[in-house]
Design a protein around this motif. Structure first.
Motif, short mmCIF file in Angstrom:
data_model
loop_
_atom_site.label_atom_id
_atom_site.label_comp_id
_atom_site.label_asym_id
_atom_site.label_seq_id
_atom_site.Cartn_x
_atom_site.Cartn_y
_atom_site.Cartn_z
N GLN A 87 32.23 38.82 93.57
CA GLN A 87 32.86 37.19 93.44
C GLN A 87 32.37 38.07 91.62
OE1 GLN A 87 34.90 35.21 94.17
NE2 GLN A 87 34.56 35.28 96.51
N LEU A 88 31.67 37.99 91.17
CA LEU A 88 31.68 37.93 89.70
C LEU A 88 32.28 39.75 89.49
CD1 LEU A 88 28.04 37.63 89.38
CD2 LEU A 88 29.59 36.54 88.12
N ALA A 89 32.36 40.81 90.21
CA ALA A 89 33.16 42.18 90.12
C ALA A 89 34.23 42.16 90.38
CB ALA A 89 32.98 42.82 90.94
N GLY A 90 34.62 40.67 90.86
CA GLY A 90 36.45 40.82 91.18
C GLY A 90 36.57 39.74 90.07
N ARG A 91 36.51 38.97 89.60
CA ARG A 91 36.23 37.90 88.42
C ARG A 91 36.29 38.76 87.01
NH1 ARG A 91 39.39 35.03 88.27
NH2 ARG A 91 40.09 34.90 87.08
N LEU A 92 35.98 39.68 87.04
CA LEU A 92 35.26 40.82 86.15
C LEU A 92 36.57 41.77 85.83
CD1 LEU A 92 32.58 43.03 85.16
CD2 LEU A 92 34.94 43.59 85.07
N ALA A 93 37.24 42.01 87.07
CA ALA A 93 38.65 43.53 87.53
C ALA A 93 39.68 42.13 86.66
CB ALA A 93 38.37 43.27 88.55
N ILE A 127 43.22 32.98 72.50
CA ILE A 127 43.23 33.47 74.07
C ILE A 127 42.69 34.81 74.93
CG2 ILE A 127 43.88 32.92 76.43
CD1 ILE A 127 46.07 30.66 75.09
N ARG A 128 44.00 35.67 73.89
CA ARG A 128 43.11 36.65 74.16
C ARG A 128 41.49 37.47 73.98
NH1 ARG A 128 40.63 41.78 73.08
NH2 ARG A 128 41.15 43.67 73.45
N ALA A 129 41.33 37.14 72.94
CA ALA A 129 39.43 36.75 72.75
C ALA A 129 39.04 36.09 73.86
CB ALA A 129 39.13 36.04 71.85
N GLU A 130 39.08 35.01 74.41
CA GLU A 130 38.12 34.61 75.33
C GLU A 130 38.52 34.95 76.47
OE1 GLU A 130 38.98 29.70 73.05
OE2 GLU A 130 40.07 30.44 74.84
N GLU A 131 39.47 35.20 77.03
CA GLU A 131 39.64 36.28 78.06
C GLU A 131 38.29 37.92 78.03
OE1 GLU A 131 41.01 35.15 80.12
OE2 GLU A 131 43.20 34.64 80.10
N ALA A 132 38.81 38.34 76.83
CA ALA A 132 37.59 39.67 76.96
C ALA A 132 35.75 38.98 76.87
CB ALA A 132 37.69 39.85 75.05
N ALA A 133 36.21 37.69 76.51
CA ALA A 133 34.66 37.45 76.81
C ALA A 133 34.43 36.73 77.94
CB ALA A 133 34.57 36.06 75.58
N HIS A 134 35.13 36.85 78.50
CA HIS A 134 34.86 36.31 79.64
C HIS A 134 34.43 37.15 80.79
CE1 HIS A 134 37.35 32.81 79.66
NE2 HIS A 134 36.68 31.95 78.79
N LEU A 135 35.24 38.36 80.57
CA LEU A 135 34.45 39.47 81.19
C LEU A 135 33.40 40.09 80.86
CD1 LEU A 135 36.71 42.94 80.61
CD2 LEU A 135 34.38 43.29 80.73
N GLY A 136 33.31 39.26 80.04
CA GLY A 136 31.60 39.71 78.95
C GLY A 136 30.75 39.13 79.90
N LEU A 137 30.97 37.93 79.76
CA LEU A 137 30.10 36.87 80.38
C LEU A 137 29.79 37.73 82.21
CD1 LEU A 137 31.43 33.34 80.75
CD2 LEU A 137 29.26 34.11 80.35
N CYS A 138 31.03 38.21 82.93
CA CYS A 138 31.10 38.34 84.28
C CYS A 138 29.86 40.24 83.98
CB CYS A 138 31.49 38.60 85.37
SG CYS A 138 32.89 37.49 84.92
N TRP A 139 30.12 40.62 82.97
CA TRP A 139 28.97 41.60 82.66
C TRP A 139 28.10 41.49 82.94
CZ3 TRP A 139 30.74 46.63 82.11
CH2 TRP A 139 29.43 48.14 81.83
N ASP A 140 27.19 40.86 81.83
CA ASP A 140 25.68 40.36 81.90
C ASP A 140 25.39 39.76 82.94
OD1 ASP A 140 26.17 40.75 79.37
OD2 ASP A 140 26.71 38.68 78.65
N ALA A 141 26.11 38.32 84.00
CA ALA A 141 25.51 38.17 84.53
C ALA A 141 25.46 38.71 86.20
CB ALA A 141 27.11 36.59 85.46
N LEU A 142 25.76 40.11 85.96
CA LEU A 142 26.13 40.90 86.82
C LEU A 142 24.54 41.71 86.38
CD1 LEU A 142 29.44 42.02 88.07
CD2 LEU A 142 27.95 41.82 89.46
#
Ligand SMILES: [Fe+2]
Ligand SMILES: [Fe+2]
Length: 243
Positions: A87-93, A127-142
């Protein structure tokens, strides 16, 4: 350039030629399909492929023992950690795709701003910056789970395939800003539900601290969706001459 609402050039409908429509209906009776089958035929054709298909990918379990030891993996014992990882990797993608969708929209908006005057490039860039930060959140959680954020899991693959059409809309120079926002809308709706599911799953699997961090993404996604809804409404009402 013609406005998308310009009327008169669309030749795709049947009303354009009454006589042609009658002749076509006659031809349907005169020349029935040469082969048999119905709506289920395609499903029947697909059935053997379904029976034989390999899964689209697999979920790599944490590769480093160090990662397992320091992470919240102990709390995941008794659960299927791979579900949370997928789920985290799917969200990251999907968040990576979201970032690219906004990049493409910002590029289009820079040259065609006059189509949507209620929007600003600053809003889109935020919004674009927030999307990129969300990717980072998933990355860190993984990473916290000791998992490899670069691995393409089944859900990461699924999300990448599912979002192909969204990028096609925004990258198509014929599609207006308003039409491009419809593609972004689909992404934002998916974002909202995706984070909700992920947070619930993390909590249920004993990852309360992680869930708390993911919560900030959901709050931002809710704002993205609210902005999108406002913009789409304003553009539609404007186009309809109702505002
Ligand atoms: Fe996002
Ligand atoms: Fe979003």
């Amino acid at each position: 350039m013609k406005s998308p609402q310009s009327m008169g050039m669309n030749r795709s409908g049947i009303d354009l030629s009454t006589q042609g429509a009658e002749e076509m209906m006659k031809a349907v009776d005169e020349f029935p399909p040469a082969s048999g089958g119905n709506a289920m035929t395609l499903s029947q054709l697909r059935a053997p492929y379904l029976a034989e298909a390999d899964p689209v990918g697999s979920i790599p379990l944490p590769g480093t023992l160090k990662g397992v030891a320091k992470s919240g993996m102990q709390k995941l014992m008794g659960h299927h950690a791979e579900v949370l990882i997928d789920q985290l990797a799917g969200r990251l993608a999907f968040e990576r795709t979201g970032t690219r969708l906004y990049d493409a929209l910002i590029g289009k908006f820079m040259t065609r701003k006059d189509e949507a005057t209620m929007l600003s490039v600053d809003q889109l860039q935020q919004i674009r910056a927030e999307e990129a930060a969300h990717l980072g959140l998933c990355w860190d959680a993984l990473r916290q789970l000791g998992a490899d954020p670069t691995a393409v899991t089944p859900l990461a693959d699924t999300n990448a395939v599912a979002s192909i059409g969204l990028m096609q809309v925004i990258a198509d120079p014929r599609m207006t800003i308003a039409q491009s926002l419809h593609a972004i809308h689909v992404a934002e709706l998916t974002d909202n539900d995706g984070w909700r599911l992920l947070i619930k799953l993390a909590r249920e699997m004993g990852q309360d601290e992680m869930a708390g961090r993911l919560q900030t993404a959901l709050e931002e996604e809710e704002r993205h969706l609210a902005s999108l809804r406002t913009w789409m409404e304003q553009i539609s009402l404007n186009e309809a001459g109702a505002q």
